[in-house]
Design a protein around this motif. Structure first.
Motif, PDB file in Angstrom:
ATOM      1  N   TRP A 143      42.337  32.849  39.973  1.00  0.00           N
ATOM      2  CA  TRP A 143      42.882  32.854  41.273  1.00  0.00           C
ATOM      3  C   TRP A 143      42.989  31.379  41.454  1.00  0.00           C
ATOM      4  O   TRP A 143      44.272  30.711  41.913  1.00  0.00           O
ATOM      5  CB  TRP A 143      42.128  33.470  42.311  1.00  0.00           C
ATOM      6  CG  TRP A 143      41.925  34.681  42.178  1.00  0.00           C
ATOM      7  CD1 TRP A 143      42.759  35.607  41.325  1.00  0.00           C
ATOM      8  CD2 TRP A 143      41.335  35.704  43.264  1.00  0.00           C
ATOM      9  NE1 TRP A 143      42.358  37.090  41.534  1.00  0.00           N
ATOM     10  CE2 TRP A 143      41.689  37.204  42.678  1.00  0.00           C
ATOM     11  CE3 TRP A 143      40.501  35.698  44.117  1.00  0.00           C
ATOM     12  CZ2 TRP A 143      41.116  38.104  43.301  1.00  0.00           C
ATOM     13  CZ3 TRP A 143      40.067  36.814  44.821  1.00  0.00           C
ATOM     14  CH2 TRP A 143      40.125  37.826  44.380  1.00  0.00           C
ATOM     15  N   TYR A 175      42.594  41.677  33.329  1.00  0.00           N
ATOM     16  CA  TYR A 175      43.001  40.368  33.206  1.00  0.00           C
ATOM     17  C   TYR A 175      44.099  40.053  33.931  1.00  0.00           C
ATOM     18  O   TYR A 175      44.262  39.019  34.606  1.00  0.00           O
ATOM     19  CB  TYR A 175      42.956  39.798  31.708  1.00  0.00           C
ATOM     20  CG  TYR A 175      43.658  38.880  31.425  1.00  0.00           C
ATOM     21  CD1 TYR A 175      43.404  37.517  31.928  1.00  0.00           C
ATOM     22  CD2 TYR A 175      44.380  38.690  30.321  1.00  0.00           C
ATOM     23  CE1 TYR A 175      44.255  36.438  31.576  1.00  0.00           C
ATOM     24  CE2 TYR A 175      45.277  37.606  29.749  1.00  0.00           C
ATOM     25  CZ  TYR A 175      44.950  36.434  30.445  1.00  0.00           C
ATOM     26  OH  TYR A 175      45.753  35.405  30.252  1.00  0.00           O
ATOM     27  N   LYS A 177      46.050  41.546  35.755  1.00  0.00           N
ATOM     28  CA  LYS A 177      46.519  41.940  37.287  1.00  0.00           C
ATOM     29  C   LYS A 177      45.683  41.089  38.104  1.00  0.00           C
ATOM     30  O   LYS A 177      46.089  40.997  39.407  1.00  0.00           O
ATOM     31  CB  LYS A 177      45.943  43.293  37.336  1.00  0.00           C
ATOM     32  CG  LYS A 177      46.856  44.451  37.018  1.00  0.00           C
ATOM     33  CD  LYS A 177      46.269  45.688  37.147  1.00  0.00           C
ATOM     34  CE  LYS A 177      47.088  46.831  36.610  1.00  0.00           C
ATOM     35  NZ  LYS A 177      46.262  48.171  36.373  1.00  0.00           N
ATOM     36  N   GLU A 178      44.751  40.365  37.797  1.00  0.00           N
ATOM     37  CA  GLU A 178      43.899  39.415  38.624  1.00  0.00           C
ATOM     38  C   GLU A 178      44.940  38.591  39.481  1.00  0.00           C
ATOM     39  O   GLU A 178      44.323  38.455  40.753  1.00  0.00           O
ATOM     40  CB  GLU A 178      43.053  38.668  37.897  1.00  0.00           C
ATOM     41  CG  GLU A 178      41.876  39.373  37.312  1.00  0.00           C
ATOM     42  CD  GLU A 178      40.500  39.329  38.282  1.00  0.00           C
ATOM     43  OE1 GLU A 178      40.579  38.666  39.222  1.00  0.00           O
ATOM     44  OE2 GLU A 178      39.632  40.042  38.266  1.00  0.00           O
ATOM     45  N   ARG A 181      47.405  39.412  43.466  1.00  0.00           N
ATOM     46  CA  ARG A 181      47.113  39.216  45.278  1.00  0.00           C
ATOM     47  C   ARG A 181      47.209  37.689  45.489  1.00  0.00           C
ATOM     48  O   ARG A 181      47.812  37.606  46.468  1.00  0.00           O
ATOM     49  CB  ARG A 181      45.555  39.680  45.131  1.00  0.00           C
ATOM     50  CG  ARG A 181      45.442  41.375  45.404  1.00  0.00           C
ATOM     51  CD  ARG A 181      45.944  41.703  46.844  1.00  0.00           C
ATOM     52  NE  ARG A 181      45.435  41.109  47.846  1.00  0.00           N
ATOM     53  CZ  ARG A 181      44.164  41.315  48.337  1.00  0.00           C
ATOM     54  NH1 ARG A 181      43.374  42.315  47.600  1.00  0.00           N
ATOM     55  NH2 ARG A 181      43.663  40.737  49.306  1.00  0.00           N
ATOM     56  N   ASP A 412      36.840  40.349  48.389  1.00  0.00           N
ATOM     57  CA  ASP A 412      36.711  41.311  47.141  1.00  0.00           C
ATOM     58  C   ASP A 412      35.283  41.352  46.871  1.00  0.00           C
ATOM     59  O   ASP A 412      35.010  42.603  46.401  1.00  0.00           O
ATOM     60  CB  ASP A 412      37.451  40.521  45.890  1.00  0.00           C
ATOM     61  CG  ASP A 412      37.506  41.492  44.732  1.00  0.00           C
ATOM     62  OD1 ASP A 412      38.306  42.513  44.890  1.00  0.00           O
ATOM     63  OD2 ASP A 412      36.665  41.012  43.631  1.00  0.00           O
TER      64      ASP A 412
ATOM     65  N   ALA B 159      41.359  44.706  43.034  1.00  0.00           N
ATOM     66  CA  ALA B 159      42.480  43.692  42.416  1.00  0.00           C
ATOM     67  C   ALA B 159      42.597  43.690  41.075  1.00  0.00           C
ATOM     68  O   ALA B 159      43.986  43.504  40.767  1.00  0.00           O
ATOM     69  CB  ALA B 159      41.670  42.131  42.821  1.00  0.00           C
ATOM     70  N   SER B 160      41.518  44.204  40.428  1.00  0.00           N
ATOM     71  CA  SER B 160      42.159  44.019  38.939  1.00  0.00           C
ATOM     72  C   SER B 160      42.428  45.459  38.218  1.00  0.00           C
ATOM     73  O   SER B 160      42.706  45.380  37.097  1.00  0.00           O
ATOM     74  CB  SER B 160      40.760  43.556  37.926  1.00  0.00           C
ATOM     75  OG  SER B 160      39.945  44.283  38.475  1.00  0.00           O
ATOM     76  N   GLY B 161      42.446  46.504  38.812  1.00  0.00           N
ATOM     77  CA  GLY B 161      42.592  47.791  38.288  1.00  0.00           C
ATOM     78  C   GLY B 161      41.602  48.323  37.437  1.00  0.00           C
ATOM     79  O   GLY B 161      41.726  49.346  36.978  1.00  0.00           O
ATOM     80  N   GLU B 260      38.862  50.387  31.743  1.00  0.00           N
ATOM     81  CA  GLU B 260      40.084  49.860  32.153  1.00  0.00           C
ATOM     82  C   GLU B 260      41.096  50.905  31.461  1.00  0.00           C
ATOM     83  O   GLU B 260      40.900  51.053  30.115  1.00  0.00           O
ATOM     84  CB  GLU B 260      40.276  48.368  31.575  1.00  0.00           C
ATOM     85  CG  GLU B 260      41.484  47.864  31.954  1.00  0.00           C
ATOM     86  CD  GLU B 260      41.717  46.537  31.003  1.00  0.00           C
ATOM     87  OE1 GLU B 260      42.468  46.505  30.392  1.00  0.00           O
ATOM     88  OE2 GLU B 260      40.480  45.708  31.411  1.00  0.00           O
TER      89      GLU B 260
END
Lengths: 427, 358
Positions: A143, A175, A177-178, A181, A412, B159-161, B260
């Protein structure tokens, strides 16, 4: 159903009994599999720094550091196997260089009481030391990276990204998708619109994503890629003549092997980094004398000085400093993982200390605490010069937008604490 | 001499029809069970559970499932990974939505949900077969992985799936989550593997199994003698997916603890399980276990020998390991295309005739 086969395995495992040593830092590396090209360089840098300490200083505080290697192939099942195989050998700390394996290990290390150090990857909200007691991710996390990239773009556009479009090309896994948000939040704050373009692992196939970029003409592209995905993306960007200086990769998309296949077309490509580039640091002379010349370098030192090699070395530097801090704090050289955790929580790597190590201005200043396991999150940008074949640092260390990030991290980590039944510690 | 049936008389149809008709073999089976249930749980440690026995048992369940579909009913499937993902995500959603309900019930329910999904994707099998069906199930594989990656509801909007298994207990012992002890993990998988193998064995030698095999051997002939292909094929898909769903649920919840979808349940997993049943032996319960052992344990064994004992570099060992496993697969299939189970059967026949084999 005959169990003769396990009996054979038993014989083999018993014969390969663990060697108890003083400081054991297992290297869960990957030199094979789809990400082997990158993993090899990182593992070499990680090994070589500890070899240097052993050769030059006789280890840390007089204790030799052992770095047993275990091949994970970036595969979570093999990662679990490696972790189980090494955890009873007196291992202090794990650095698996894989967000997937990190997610497997986060609950396990809290029970087995081992330190997990995930610089620049892993679970971002592990920065909250009140929930993630055993996990550290300084100097920067995903982030932070997204925020620093946006800050840089703000600088480029006189402080406003109003009405701009940014496309995020990401590895379609935990990784990649982090940062979504964070970028969404930042988009709301600064008024840019975000297009999300997932790329399926390992990432050779990205034609449709780049077709969409060509059609929509976003102002900037941010990329969260790893391994072969980076090379393909840079080549595809070159094919559609996307301006390279508007293309910013995360630090894992910023090594030589990512840009070299595209040749001159990659000139001007930018990426984030949290460590220095090149070999103009005094430490590399020591490395040459004590490790490479005597032929003790991992894999013969073929990758010394590359971006990913340096990052692996930097991870080893931070771990070594934490071990040193732990030794000073506990008054013993043979530290336990608990003492190492305390060492990490009191770790302070100042610019002066970096200079002493022989790496002036190589990384950001790191100061950690019980509460903050992620440091300041500072990162900088580098740009590829295809003619010279090297990365050049183009900004100073920039601090991310902590205002946006700390709220997200709080949220989170609270969700994780609720899910895993953890009561946050008092700090 | 050591392996023979002389004097081993059977006086009833029941005795004649048992799974292990030879006394020596029966005793061997009981011994294995006694060791597996009575000794191993007391001596097992984390490494043995997490790296060797738990994955072996879980893959054995998956191989049993695929063997029912492909080995017994003749329906080629490449969707195993996707169906395992259904089991994993089903158990995850159930665990987090109904924390009060026992995890065993969740695992069985996850199997049930997967059975439903399996039947849905089995529908094309009524019209197509062979390679065409393989492609249809391949579509299931890709669709399911894409779905679990795409829709945030399945991974509770994290957040990461990634999905992470919270701690759940059976009789006060944690069986999922980080605090799970090695014996608990092992016993859960062992009990399920044992029960499912027992169910599979009895299904396949009963009327339903005979219908599957009739469809496998020649579907038109089977239809003429009164087998309903719709029910036979869909029941094969349902039972097979039930097994595979349970394997997926165990893989995620008990073994890995976090997963995952693209990485843990990708197309590689489908191939892995398919290789297991081909090497182990199509249409054989023992073959499912032998194949799982071959594919799971051999790489671990080779790694320990090459890296642990011989001290080779890890990358060289990894490459050599791939070559050795690959070469062994090819050799096995040339020497005995019907797999390890057939090899074992031949050995037994030779032993029974010993010292005068033909």
């Amino acid at each position: 159903m005959k169990l003769t086969f396990p009996a054979l395995v038993a014989a083999a495992v018993m014969a390969a009994g663990p060697v108890l040593a003083d400081l054991v830092v297992p290297n869960l590396s990957y030199r094979t599999g789809p990400y082997g090209a990158n993993g090899t360089q990182y593992a070499d840098g990680f090994n070589d720094y500890f070899t240097l300490l052993n050769e030059r200083d006789g280890g840390i505080g007089g204790q030799i550091v052992q770095v047993p290697e275990c091949e994970t192939a970036y595969n979570t099942e093999k990662g679990v196997e490696c972790y189980e195989a090494t955890k009873d050998t007196g291992a202090l700390i794990y650095n698996p260089l894989s967000t997937g394996i990190t997610y497997q290990l986060i609950p396990k290390v809290a029970v087995d009481k081992k330190v997990l150090y995930t610089p620049g990857y892993g679970r971002t909200s592990a920065k909250n030391g009140r929930v993630f007691e055993w996990v550290f991710n300084a100097p920067a996390n995903y982030w932070d990276g997204a925020s620093v990239a946006v800050k840089y773009l703000l600088d480029q556009n006189e402080g406003s990204l109003e009405g701009k479009t940014i496309a995020l090309v990401y590895h379609n896994s935990a990784y990649g998708k982090e940062p979504i948000r964070t970028l969404q939040e930042l988009g709301e704050k600064h008024g840019f619109s975000l297009t999300e373009l997932p790329v399926e692992a390992p990432g050779q196939e990205q034609k449709s994503q780049w077709l969409q970029i060509r059609r929509e003409q976003p102002d900037y592209v941010i990329m969260y890629g790893w391994g072969v995905m980076n090379q393909v993306a840079i080549q595809e960007a070159a094919n559609i003549r996307f301006p390279m200086e508007n293309f910013i990769g995360i630090w894992w998309a910023g090594s030589e092997i990512d840009v070299q296949p595209a040749g001159a077309a990659a000139d001007g490509y930018k990426s984030l980094t949290f460590n220095g580039v090149g070999m103009d640091y005094p430490l590399y002379d020591d490395l040459q004398t004590h490790v490479i010349d005597p032929g003790k370098a991992s894999q013969g030192g073929q990758h010394v000085g590359s971006a990913v090699y340096s990052r692996g070395m930097y991870a080893a530097v931070v771990i070594a400093e934490a071990i040193r801090t732990a030794q000073e704090m506990s008054g013993t050289d043979e530290i336990t993982p608990e003492q190492l955790r305390d060492g990490f929580e009191n770790l302070s790597i100042t610019p002066e200390r970096l200079e002493e190590i022989g790496l002036p201005d190589f990384g950001p200043e790191i100061a950690m605490s019980c509460e903050n396991h992620g440091g300041s999150g500072m990162a900088r940008l580098q740009q590829w010069d295809a003619t010279a074949g090297q990365w050049n640092l183009i900004t100073e260390f920039t601090e991310p937008d902590q205002e946006v990030l700390s709220a997200l991290i709080e949220e989170d980590s609270a969700a994780y604490a609720a899910e895993a039944g953890i009561t946050p510690r008092d700090c | 001499m050591i392996y023979r049936e002389a004097g081993d008389f059977k006086t009833s149809y029941r005795a004649d029809g048992q799974t292990f008709p030879i006394r020596l073999e029966r005793w061997g089976y009981y011994t294995v069970l006694a060791v597996a249930f009575g000794i191993i749980p007391f001596v097992i440690n984390d490494y043995w559970a997490n790296a060797v026995l738990v994955p072996f048992l879980i893959y054995a369940i998956a191989a049993l499932g695929l063997n029912i579909l492909t080995g017994y009913a003749g329906q080629v499937s490449l969707g195993t990974g996707g169906f395992m993902a259904v089991g994993a995500y089903a158990v995850y959603k159930l665990m987090t939505s109904f924390p009060g309900v026992s995890i065993l019930i969740h695992i069985l329910l996850a199997g049930g949900i997967t059975a439903g999904v399996g039947v849905l994707f089995g529908l094309p099998s009524l019209r197509i077969k062979g390679f065409y069906l393989a492609v249809a199930t391949l579509a299931a594989q890709f669709f399911l992985v894409w779905l679990f990656n795409k829709v945030p509801w399945f991974y509770n909007y994290s957040a990461s799936g990634q999905i992470t298994a919270p701690t759940r207990e059976i009789l006060g012992f944690a069986v999922t989550g980080p605090t799970t002890s090695a014996p608990a993990k092992y016993l859960v998988c062992l009990v399920l593997a044992f029960l499912l193998a027992w169910v599979a064995r009895n299904l396949t030698r009963g009327s339903i199994g005979r219908k599957w095999m009739a469809i496998r051997d020649m579907d038109i002939a089977a239809e003429i003698i009164g087998v309903d292909p719709l029910r036979a094929k869909l029941s094969a898909f349902a039972v097979s997916s039930f097994f595979i769903g349970i394997a997926g649920a165990l893989l995620f919840a008990v073994y890995l603890g976090a997963a995952e979808v693209g990485e843990a349940f990708g197309i590689n997993k489908s191939f892995l399980v398919l290789f297991m049943i081909i090497i182990g032996g199509l249409g054989s319960i023992f073959g499912s276990f032998a194949g799982a052992a071959f594919m799971v344990l051999l790489p671990v064994l080779l790694k320990n020998v090459l890296v642990g004992n011989l001290g080779w570099p890890t990358d060289l060992a990894a490459h050599i390991e791939l070559m050795i496993v690959g070469a062994l697969i090819v050799t096995f299939l040339i020497v005995e295309p019907h797999g390890l189970a057939r090899l074992w059967r031949l050995t037994k026949e030779k032993l029974r005739l010993w010292p005068f084999p033909h």
